[in-house]
Design an enzyme around this catalytic site. Structure first.
Site, PDB file in Angstrom:
ATOM      1  N   HIS A   1      38.994  28.850  36.151  1.00  0.00           N
ATOM      2  CA  HIS A   1      39.468  29.510  34.979  1.00  0.00           C
ATOM      3  C   HIS A   1      39.191  31.123  35.090  1.00  0.00           C
ATOM      4  CE1 HIS A   1      40.644  26.044  32.319  1.00  0.00           C
ATOM      5  NE2 HIS A   1      41.235  26.148  33.294  1.00  0.00           N
TER       6      HIS A   1
ATOM      7  N   GLU B   1      37.146  33.030  32.959  1.00  0.00           N
ATOM      8  CA  GLU B   1      35.832  33.080  32.276  1.00  0.00           C
ATOM      9  C   GLU B   1      35.013  32.791  33.532  1.00  0.00           C
ATOM     10  OE1 GLU B   1      38.109  31.314  28.756  1.00  0.00           O
ATOM     11  OE2 GLU B   1      38.235  31.276  30.814  1.00  0.00           O
TER      12      GLU B   1
END
Length: 376
Positions: free
Chosen positions: A66, A68
């Site tokens: 992802h 992040e």
């Protein structure tokens, strides 16, 4: 974020600035992240000399890692005390890796600014709750509408269990989309065509009817330098399997996936011949002698497709409009007329269905562009 404290108004301006950058970043892998949305994350810190970006991330091709995770890996220890700008609420559910909300906490991020909310019940509100419970300051819904537009495919697929459908039409000045029996007719110029290629590159699939496939013999690929490998899957509505083995669509199947939506009882020999060449088939239901579009879209969502670009022809466009399955309308209009032997468009800028709002107007050389969206 370390450093001198800004006024509330100054902080709001800064938040919008960096969130806008994160939304632009999120486009990098649009159409390439499978069932996950293409999310953008930017990590910013201020050690007294002004805000500085220390990490950026976008959802990786295939959907993992992802955004992040990517941004935190780039920032390293500089993430501690930083502000994270995330275009979608950080995930809160455990898979093979910990949730992104926990990763932000463990990295020591002091503040998280989020844009769109995630409708996934495993996430909705829970990601922000994890952050707040750990003492992280959370600011929600910064440029939420802009972020939601960018990841509309994911949001619509989550809420409606079907992909976002964009209907794209190129109209002549007299409202025609082609000329009968003439094959492909150039209506717009090169700049507009390049914009269409970019739309294709950010889509999971392009869909046309068999009439367009037979009349135009299109390739339906992305032909922009450097983006040739971004061509999405092609889907042909072909109940009776009329697509020739020699078509450009079939000849390119080794490079770009091709799906044919056909009746189960249609031409078993034709089906076998195309399958041997690499064509994939979607078994379809029919209603009043045509492909049942709602059921087809459910099947496409089950395959992981979140965005479908409908490019023609007139009958297919009208069918999607009549079924109220269109979420976004894009109209290009060229400066030249086609005349009485032209194929009339099922709609134009003066006859947009109810429920749509205009999003933008642009120009590409001599061609006009307009876009409308339906709120979801």
């Amino acid at each position: 974020m370390a450093g001198s404290r800004l006024s509330e108004a100054g902080q709001a301006v800064l938040d919008r600035r960096f969130m806008a950058a994160a939304i632009r970043l999120s486009r990098r892998n649009a159409g390439r992240t499978s069932t996950n949305p293409s999310v953008g994350t930017i990590l910013v810190r201020d050690d007294g000399a002004g805000p500085m970006i220390v990490g950026t991330g976008v959802t990786a091709i295939g959907g993992r890692p992802h955004a992040e995770t990517e941004a935190l890996a780039e920032a390293g220890e500089l993430a501690r005390g930083a502000t994270a700008y995330v275009t979608l609420e950080p995930c809160a559910h455990h898979g093979r890796t910990p949730p992104c909300a926990n990763a932000l906490v463990n990295a020591g991020v002091a503040r998280v600014v989020g844009a769109a909310s995630d409708p996934d019940p495993r996430v909705s509100g829970k990601g922000y709750a994890i952050l707040r419970a750990a003492g992280v300051e959370v600011v929600e819904k910064v440029l939420a509408a802009e972020a939601s537009e960018q990841m509309a495919g994911y949001l619509i697929r989550s809420l409606r269990k079907r992909p976002e459908v964009t209907l794209k039409l190129a109209l002549s000045s007299d409202g025609k989309i082609g000329r009968k029996g003439a094959g492909q007719v150039a209506i717009t110029g090169e700049i507009a065509r390049r914009d269409v290629y970019l739309m294709r590159a950010e889509s999971d699939a392009i869909l046309v009817g068999i009439g367009t496939a037979l009349e135009d013999d299109p390739a339906l690929t992305v032909r922009l330098p450097g983006l040739e490998n971004r061509s999405p899957s092609r889907i042909i509505l072909d109940r009776q399997i009329r697509l020739p083995d020699t078509s450009k669509l079939v000849s390119g199947v080794d490079r770009v996936p091709l799906y044919v939506a056909a009746c189960l009882e249609a031409g078993p020999h034709r089906r076998a011949a195309l399958e041997r060449l690499g064509v994939r088939f979607l078994g379809t239901e029919t209603h009043d002698g045509v492909v049942a579009l709602p059921e087809l879209l459910e099947d496409l969502a089950a395959l992981g497709m979140a965005t479908v670009l409908v490019e023609g022809g007139a009958r297919v466009a009208k069918a999607f409009l009549d079924e109220e399955l269109v979420d976004r309308i894009v109209l290009y209009q060229g400066p030249e007329a086609i005349g009485e032997d032209g194929i009339a468009s099922p709609m134009d800028a003066d006859h947009i269905p109810p429920g749509f709002r205009k999003l933008r107007d642009m120009r590409f050389g001599e061609d006009a562009y307009a876009e409308w969206v339906r709120d979801f």
